[in-house]
Write a protein that holds these residues in place. Structure first.
Motif, PDB file in Angstrom:
ATOM      1  N   MET A 212      57.166  43.982  20.447  1.00 53.75           N
ATOM      2  CA  MET A 212      56.289  42.815  20.407  1.00 53.75           C
ATOM      3  C   MET A 212      56.732  41.770  21.423  1.00 53.75           C
ATOM      4  O   MET A 212      55.901  41.172  22.124  1.00 53.75           O
ATOM      5  N   ARG A 213      58.051  41.546  21.532  1.00 54.17           N
ATOM      6  CA  ARG A 213      58.549  40.570  22.486  1.00 54.17           C
ATOM      7  C   ARG A 213      58.256  40.991  23.926  1.00 54.17           C
ATOM      8  O   ARG A 213      57.816  40.179  24.746  1.00 54.17           O
ATOM      9  N   VAL A 214      58.479  42.270  24.214  1.00 52.24           N
ATOM     10  CA  VAL A 214      58.249  42.753  25.576  1.00 52.24           C
ATOM     11  C   VAL A 214      56.766  42.702  25.929  1.00 52.24           C
ATOM     12  O   VAL A 214      56.375  42.244  27.017  1.00 52.24           O
ATOM     13  N   VAL A 215      55.907  43.151  25.020  1.00 56.38           N
ATOM     14  CA  VAL A 215      54.471  43.197  25.304  1.00 56.38           C
ATOM     15  C   VAL A 215      53.918  41.797  25.541  1.00 56.38           C
ATOM     16  O   VAL A 215      53.178  41.548  26.511  1.00 56.38           O
ATOM     17  N   TYR A 216      54.281  40.858  24.682  1.00 58.79           N
ATOM     18  CA  TYR A 216      53.744  39.507  24.835  1.00 58.79           C
ATOM     19  C   TYR A 216      54.342  38.799  26.049  1.00 58.79           C
ATOM     20  O   TYR A 216      53.640  38.021  26.720  1.00 58.79           O
ATOM     21  N   ASP A 217      55.612  39.046  26.352  1.00 55.32           N
ATOM     22  CA  ASP A 217      56.201  38.438  27.546  1.00 55.32           C
ATOM     23  C   ASP A 217      55.540  38.957  28.818  1.00 55.32           C
ATOM     24  O   ASP A 217      55.213  38.183  29.730  1.00 55.32           O
ATOM     25  N   VAL A 218      55.346  40.264  28.879  1.00 59.55           N
ATOM     26  CA  VAL A 218      54.709  40.854  30.053  1.00 59.55           C
ATOM     27  C   VAL A 218      53.281  40.343  30.208  1.00 59.55           C
ATOM     28  O   VAL A 218      52.838  39.961  31.303  1.00 59.55           O
ATOM     29  N   GLU A 219      52.537  40.342  29.107  1.00 54.25           N
ATOM     30  CA  GLU A 219      51.146  39.864  29.167  1.00 54.25           C
ATOM     31  C   GLU A 219      51.078  38.407  29.573  1.00 54.25           C
ATOM     32  O   GLU A 219      50.234  38.010  30.386  1.00 54.25           O
ATOM     33  N   ARG A 220      51.979  37.585  29.051  1.00 54.07           N
ATOM     34  CA  ARG A 220      51.950  36.157  29.365  1.00 54.07           C
ATOM     35  C   ARG A 220      52.298  35.899  30.838  1.00 54.07           C
ATOM     36  O   ARG A 220      51.617  35.123  31.522  1.00 54.07           O
ATOM     37  N   GLU A 221      53.321  36.567  31.341  1.00 55.93           N
ATOM     38  CA  GLU A 221      53.728  36.339  32.723  1.00 55.93           C
ATOM     39  C   GLU A 221      52.680  36.835  33.711  1.00 55.93           C
ATOM     40  O   GLU A 221      52.353  36.146  34.688  1.00 55.93           O
ATOM     41  N   ILE A 222      52.149  38.019  33.459  1.00 52.02           N
ATOM     42  CA  ILE A 222      51.141  38.564  34.378  1.00 52.02           C
ATOM     43  C   ILE A 222      49.873  37.733  34.340  1.00 52.02           C
ATOM     44  O   ILE A 222      49.278  37.423  35.389  1.00 52.02           O
ATOM     45  N   SER A 223      49.425  37.348  33.153  1.00 52.37           N
ATOM     46  CA  SER A 223      48.210  36.555  33.031  1.00 52.37           C
ATOM     47  C   SER A 223      48.373  35.196  33.702  1.00 52.37           C
ATOM     48  O   SER A 223      47.483  34.735  34.421  1.00 52.37           O
ATOM     49  N   HIS A 224      49.520  34.573  33.473  1.00 47.77           N
ATOM     50  CA  HIS A 224      49.777  33.274  34.105  1.00 47.77           C
ATOM     51  C   HIS A 224      49.799  33.397  35.626  1.00 47.77           C
ATOM     52  O   HIS A 224      49.237  32.560  36.344  1.00 47.77           O
ATOM     53  N   TYR A 225      50.429  34.456  36.125  1.00 51.62           N
ATOM     54  CA  TYR A 225      50.498  34.636  37.577  1.00 51.62           C
ATOM     55  C   TYR A 225      49.112  34.868  38.172  1.00 51.62           C
ATOM     56  O   TYR A 225      48.730  34.233  39.171  1.00 51.62           O
ATOM     57  N   LEU A 226      48.333  35.796  37.589  1.00 52.25           N
ATOM     58  CA  LEU A 226      47.022  36.120  38.148  1.00 52.25           C
ATOM     59  C   LEU A 226      46.083  34.920  38.112  1.00 52.25           C
ATOM     60  O   LEU A 226      45.376  34.642  39.092  1.00 52.25           O
ATOM     61  N   LEU A 227      46.065  34.198  36.980  1.00 52.01           N
ATOM     62  CA  LEU A 227      45.191  33.041  36.887  1.00 52.01           C
ATOM     63  C   LEU A 227      45.617  31.949  37.865  1.00 52.01           C
ATOM     64  O   LEU A 227      44.770  31.330  38.534  1.00 52.01           O
ATOM     65  N   THR A 228      46.924  31.712  37.976  1.00 54.65           N
ATOM     66  CA  THR A 228      47.408  30.670  38.878  1.00 54.65           C
ATOM     67  C   THR A 228      47.103  31.005  40.326  1.00 54.65           C
ATOM     68  O   THR A 228      46.629  30.153  41.096  1.00 54.65           O
ATOM     69  N   VAL A 229      47.356  32.252  40.727  1.00 48.93           N
ATOM     70  CA  VAL A 229      47.087  32.652  42.103  1.00 48.93           C
ATOM     71  C   VAL A 229      45.591  32.616  42.400  1.00 48.93           C
ATOM     72  O   VAL A 229      45.178  32.219  43.501  1.00 48.93           O
ATOM     73  N   ALA A 230      44.757  33.018  41.445  1.00 48.42           N
ATOM     74  CA  ALA A 230      43.311  32.953  41.652  1.00 48.42           C
ATOM     75  C   ALA A 230      42.848  31.513  41.852  1.00 48.42           C
ATOM     76  O   ALA A 230      42.010  31.230  42.724  1.00 48.42           O
TER      77      ALA A 230
END
Length: 389
Positions: A212-230
Motif C-alpha cells: 500500500m505504501r509503495v503503490v500510493y507513493d508511486v502514484e502520488r509522485e508520478i501524478s504530481h510530476y505529470l500534472l506539474t510538467v503539463a
C-alpha cells in the motif's frame, strides 16, 4: 605419514562444486529468460502499437488528472462526477485546439515548397560560395533533359488508394482517441479500486502495508510530476504564443502549441521549436535583425523554464540524466514515431519512480538519476560516538 591426508584434501578442493555449478546455470538461465522476455516485449510493443499506444496514453492521462480528482473528492465531489467533467473538458480542449490549428497547419504543409524557396532567397548572401556548385548542377540537369530522345515519353506512376488510406488513418486515429478518453474516464472514476486489488493479492499484513505504501507513493509522485510538467508546458506555450503575437509573427497559436508539445522532449524539443520559429521569422519579416528576435525570445523562455521554473517547482529528485533521456527518445520514436517520442520522458519517469521504491531495482534508478545519491554512513569513533564516513 601425515602428507597423504593433505594431498587427498587438496584433491578434494580441486574438484568442481556441484552447488556452484547449479547456481551458475540458474543465473545463466535467468539471464536468458530476461533477455527473451525483453525481446518479446519490444516485439509486441512494435507490432501491437495500435493497441498499446492508446492504452498507455490513457494511463498517462489518468495519472495526470488524478490529483485533481483527489482534490475534488476532498471537497465532496464524487469521483465519477469529477472524472466525467475532467474528461469532457479534455475532449473540448483537444477538439478546439484541433479545429483552430487545422487551417494554419494545412496551409503550412501546402506551402512547404514556397517556404523553402523564400528561405533560400533570404539566405542568399550566406550561400555565395555554393553558387558555383548550384550553377554546375543546373547545367548538368539541362544537359540531361536536352539529351533525351524526342520519341521517349516520361511515364509517371500514380499512387492509388490515397483516399482510402487517408480514410483509414482518420478512422484509426478516431478509434485511438476514443479508447484514450473512455479508458481514462474508467480509470479516474474507479478511484482506488485497482490499488485495493493489488494490496489484496498479498497474504500477510506487513506485505499489504508495504504494498500500500509503495503503490500510493508511486502514484502520488508520478501524478504530481505529470500534472506539474503539463501545467508548466502549457504556461510556456502560452507565453511563447503571446510573445510571438506581440512581435507580429504569423500563426502564433501554432507555435505556442508546438512549443508546449515539444517541451515534453527535453533539449531536442526546445531546439526544434527555435529552429522552426527562426525559419518562419526569416521569411515573414523584412529584416534579418528583426527576424532573429523571435527565436531569441523562444530561447530566453526555454532557458528560464529549464533552469529556474521546472527545477524550482518539480525539484531535483526526479531529474534524469541526459544520456538516458536521449536513449529513451530515440527508442520510443523508433518504436511509435512522434507520439512515442512525446511519451518517452514521462514513461522514463514512471520507470525511475518504480525502481526507486524497490531494492532490487535501485541500481537502475541510480543510473537514470541525474546525480548520484550520496549516502552518509556513520562509523563509531573511539569515544563511543558516531562520525560520518
Amino acid at each position: 605419514m601425515k602428507a597423504e591426508p593433505a594431498a587427498s584434501g587438496a584433491g578434494i578442493a580441486d574438484e568442481p562444486d556441484p552447488r556452484a555449478e547449479a547456481r551458475a546455470d540458474t543465473h545463466l538461465m535467468r539471464s536468458l529468460l530476461v533477455g527473451i522476455f525483453v525481446f518479446m516485449t519490444v516485439y509486441a510493443l512494435y507490432f501491437a502499437r495500435a493497441f498499446f499506444m492508446p492504452v498507455i496514453l490513457a494511463f498517462l492521462l489518468a495519472l495526470t488528472l488524478t490529483p485533481i480528482v483527489r482534490l475534488l473528492r476532498k471537497r465532496g465531489i464524487p469521483e465519477v462526477v469529477s472524472a466525467t467533467l475532467l474528461v469532457l473538458l479534455s475532449i473540448c480542449v483537444f477538439a478546439s485546439a484541433g479545429y483552430l490549428l487545422s487551417g494554419p497547419v494545412i496551409d503550412l504543409l501546402n506551402n512547404t515548397s514556397s517556404i523553402g524557396q523564400q528561405l533560400t532567397e533570404r539566405l542568399a548572401q550566406l550561400r555565395r560560395p555554393l553558387e558555383r556548385i548550384t550553377q554546375i548542377s543546373h547545367q548538368v540537369e539541362q544537359m540531361t533533359q536536352t539529351s533525351q530522345e524526342p520519341g521517349i515519353q516520361k511515364v509517371a506512376v500514380a499512387q492509388s488508394g490515397i483516399l482510402s488510406a487517408a480514410a483509414s488513418n482518420i478512422l484509426s486515429a478516431g478509434t485511438g482517441l476514443t479508447i484514450i478518453f473512455v479508458l481514462s474516464l474508467f480509470l479516474l472514476a474507479s478511484g482506488t479500486m485497482f490499488y485495493e486489488k493489488i494490496i489484496q493479492s498479498f497474504a500477510s499484513l506487513s506485505e499489504k502495508k508495504r504494498a500500500m505504501r509503495v503503490v500510493y507513493d508511486v502514484e502520488r509522485e508520478i501524478s504530481h510530476y505529470l500534472l506539474t510538467v503539463a501545467i508548466i508546458n502549457a504556461g510556456l506555450g502560452t507565453v511563447i504564443g503571446l510573445g510571438l503575437w506581440a512581435l507580429g509573427m504569423p500563426n502564433p497559436l501554432v507555435w505556442g502549441v508546438a512549443a508546449a508539445l515539444l517541451n515534453f522532449l527535453p533539449y531536442v524539443g526546445a531546439l526544434m521549436t527555435i529552429v522552426l520559429v527562426a525559419i518562419m521569422a526569416l521569411i515573414s519579416f523584412d529584416t534579418i535583425s528583426y527576424a532573429l528576435l523571435a527565436p531569441a525570445f523562444v530561447l530566453l523562455c526555454d532557458i528560464v523554464e529549464g533552469q529556474f521554473v521546472t527545477p524550482m517547482v518539480v525539484g531535483r529528485r526526479l531529474e534524469i540524466n541526459a544520456v538516458a533521456i536521449f536513449i529513451a527518445i530515440a527508442f520510443w520514436s523508433w518504436l511509435w514515431g512522434f507520439v512515442g517520442a512525446l511519451m518517452a520522458v514521462p514513461l522514463l519517469v514512471v520507470v525511475k519512480v518504480f525502481c526507486d521504491h524497490f531494492d532490487g531495482l535501485s541500481h537502475v534508478g541510480n543510473f537514470l538519476a541525474a546525480q548520484q545519491t550520496v549516502v552518509v554512513v556513520e562509523e563509531p569513533t573511539e569515544e563511543g560516538g558516531k562520525a560520518p564516513a
